[in-house]
Write a protein that holds these residues in place. Structure first.
Motif, PDB file in Angstrom:
ATOM      1  N   THR A  21       4.368  33.004 -57.505  1.00  0.00           N
ATOM      2  CA  THR A  21       4.923  33.067 -56.471  1.00  0.00           C
ATOM      3  C   THR A  21       6.609  33.163 -56.666  1.00  0.00           C
ATOM      4  N   THR A  39       7.001  37.015 -57.368  1.00  0.00           N
ATOM      5  CA  THR A  39       6.805  37.820 -56.188  1.00  0.00           C
ATOM      6  C   THR A  39       7.687  37.632 -55.125  1.00  0.00           C
ATOM      7  N   LEU A  40       8.098  36.519 -55.015  1.00  0.00           N
ATOM      8  CA  LEU A  40       9.499  36.471 -54.055  1.00  0.00           C
ATOM      9  C   LEU A  40      10.810  37.091 -54.699  1.00  0.00           C
ATOM     10  N   GLU A  77      10.964  39.921 -56.122  1.00  0.00           N
ATOM     11  CA  GLU A  77      10.852  41.373 -55.606  1.00  0.00           C
ATOM     12  C   GLU A  77      10.972  41.312 -54.316  1.00  0.00           C
ATOM     13  N   GLU A  78      10.719  40.488 -53.497  1.00  0.00           N
ATOM     14  CA  GLU A  78      10.716  40.626 -52.068  1.00  0.00           C
ATOM     15  C   GLU A  78      11.808  40.318 -51.108  1.00  0.00           C
ATOM     16  N   LEU A  79      12.660  39.112 -51.923  1.00  0.00           N
ATOM     17  CA  LEU A  79      13.695  38.560 -51.078  1.00  0.00           C
ATOM     18  C   LEU A  79      14.876  39.369 -51.728  1.00  0.00           C
ATOM     19  N   ASP A 123      -0.848  26.804 -49.602  1.00  0.00           N
ATOM     20  CA  ASP A 123       0.096  27.644 -49.214  1.00  0.00           C
ATOM     21  C   ASP A 123       1.253  27.084 -48.315  1.00  0.00           C
ATOM     22  N   ARG A 158       9.279  34.719 -43.874  1.00  0.00           N
ATOM     23  CA  ARG A 158       9.256  35.751 -45.217  1.00  0.00           C
ATOM     24  C   ARG A 158       8.450  35.485 -46.273  1.00  0.00           C
ATOM     25  N   ILE A 159       8.587  33.948 -46.689  1.00  0.00           N
ATOM     26  CA  ILE A 159       7.865  33.327 -47.675  1.00  0.00           C
ATOM     27  C   ILE A 159       6.512  33.223 -47.533  1.00  0.00           C
ATOM     28  N   ASP A 182       4.643  34.982 -45.255  1.00  0.00           N
ATOM     29  CA  ASP A 182       3.858  36.372 -45.415  1.00  0.00           C
ATOM     30  C   ASP A 182       3.748  36.626 -46.687  1.00  0.00           C
ATOM     31  N   THR A 183       4.662  36.541 -47.680  1.00  0.00           N
ATOM     32  CA  THR A 183       4.596  36.879 -49.028  1.00  0.00           C
ATOM     33  C   THR A 183       3.328  36.140 -49.714  1.00  0.00           C
TER      34      THR A 183
END
Length: 389
Positions: free
Chosen positions: A306, A309-310, A312-314, A355, A384-385, A387-388
């Motif tokens: 997690t 992944t975050l 890369e996304e945040l 989750d 956002r979290i 959705d990720t």
């Protein structure tokens, strides 16, 4: 089904108890070493903790390698490779500048490399208040002496002498005693404070502005080395240092580690569940762990996955430190969820991971980073979290 039952069962056992006892023993040993260092004991290299030859004070800045060595410290191939690069440059008599994002383990890596040299260590932190005197030393009041002259019988003459008292600060102590200087958050200090480092790195001489007489300079000990750490240049509060200084150091860039290393780092900072079928209940009786459970390898892997992944996304840095904090939060809140379902709350209880819990915990951990980003508020961050996930 079997895997799910194994993951949610009570997580107790000999391994948990053993890990906790080892952590307690390590903390106790390090605290004893710190006390010994503060009391002025000699270091392994045979250097006294005070500078008796000059009457200066400053030996209290020296710490033994065993005291500063980070525990726990993960040594995967990736970590060892980085540390070997650092110690290699130090062996070549080159100051090393570790550069990388916050939370990637620069400080622990620097302290580990410093401890590996076996020399005393001086550890300082940079900030806006650091100036030349903070690094080198300054006069701190005066010392009053009284001399009595009774050479002539029946005649007593008293003379009072006041002498300024100089106090050495970390850099002076490090260069004199041949210590390894670990200067953390180096780029948060005003570049003007670092002018004294130019002569240290180039000519092997430390000039002490304000010091008078023949003691104004110190010859740098041949075993003196320096490790500097800094965040990347785009971070708030970071100063660009003068090119003349940067030209005298080598830069080793430290990024986020691979997934295997991050899992191992998180594992060493949390209680790990003993998933064996013959695991025995733990009765450690530690009141500080009454509400904390243990995470099995699958849960630790989920936290690290997690985090990566975050990352890369945040729109801000999500470091390994965030994964450690999240894992410790899940060990508490996941235990509470498991205990409620089982109508009990005991040490090393059930850890329930889903989750929703991950979203709650990571929202709390990453919430303070929102300022100045494109994410408006905490609710948007949680979306956002989620959705990720």
């Amino acid at each position: 089904m079997a895997e799910d039952t194994s993951r949610k069962r009570k997580v107790r056992g000999r391994k948990i108890r053993g890990d906790r006892e080892q952590k307690k023993r390590r903390r106790a040993r390090k605290e004893l070493a710190r006390k010994a260092s503060r009391n002025g004991n000699h270091d392994e290299a045979g250097t006294a903790a005070t500078s008796e030859s000059t009457g200066d004070e400053g030996g209290g800045h020296l710490e033994s390698p065993e005291t500063v060595a980070p525990e726990p410290f993960v040594e995967t191939d990736a970590v060892e490779s980085l540390r070997e690069r650092i110690t290699g440059w130090l062996a070549a008599d080159q100051p090393v500048h570790l550069i990388g994002p916050t939370g990637c383990g620069k400080t622990a890596l620097a302290l580990s490399a410093a401890a590996a040299r076996g020399r005393p260590v001086v550890h300082i932190n940079g900030d806006e208040a650091v100036d030349t005197a903070t690094l080198v030393g300054t006069y701190a009041g005066g010392e009053r002496y009284e001399e009595r002259d009774e050479f002539v019988s029946g005649v007593s003459k008293k003379t009072q002498i006041v002498r300024d008292r100089w106090v050495d600060n970390p850099l002076s102590a490090a260069v004199r005693e041949g210590a390894t200087l670990v200067y953390n958050e180096f780029s948060r200090s005003d570049p003007a404070a670092h002018n004294v480092l130019l002569s240290v790195f180039e000519e092997g001489v430390l000039e002490r502005p304000g010091k008078r007489g023949r003691d104004r300079t110190i010859d740098v000990h041949p075993e003196f080395r320096a490790i500097l750490t800094s965040n990347d240049a785009e971070y708030a509060g970071v100063h660009r240092q003068q090119d003349a200084l940067l030209d005298r150091v080598v830069g080793v860039h430290v990024g986020h580690y691979d997934a295997e290393t991050e899992r191992e780092i998180v594992r060493t900072h949390v209680d790990v569940a003993d998933t064996r079928d013959d695991a025995e209940p733990s009765d450690s009786g530690d009141p500080n762990n009454d509400e904390r459970g243990a995470l099995d390898p699958e849960a630790i892997g989920t936290v690290v996955e997690t985090t990566r992944t975050l990352r890369e996304e945040l729109p801000f840095v999500v470091g390994t430190r965030a994964a450690i904090t999240a894992a410790n939060g899940i060990a508490v809140f996941g235990t509470q969820a498991g205990a409620e379902s089982a109508q009990q709350q005991t040490d090393g209880g059930q850890v329930s991971l889903d989750d929703e819990l991950l979203a709650d915990v990571f929202t709390d951990v990453l919430g303070p980073k929102l300022a100045g980003t494109e994410i408006d508020d905490v609710s948007t961050l949680r979306e956002r979290i989620t959705d990720t996930l």
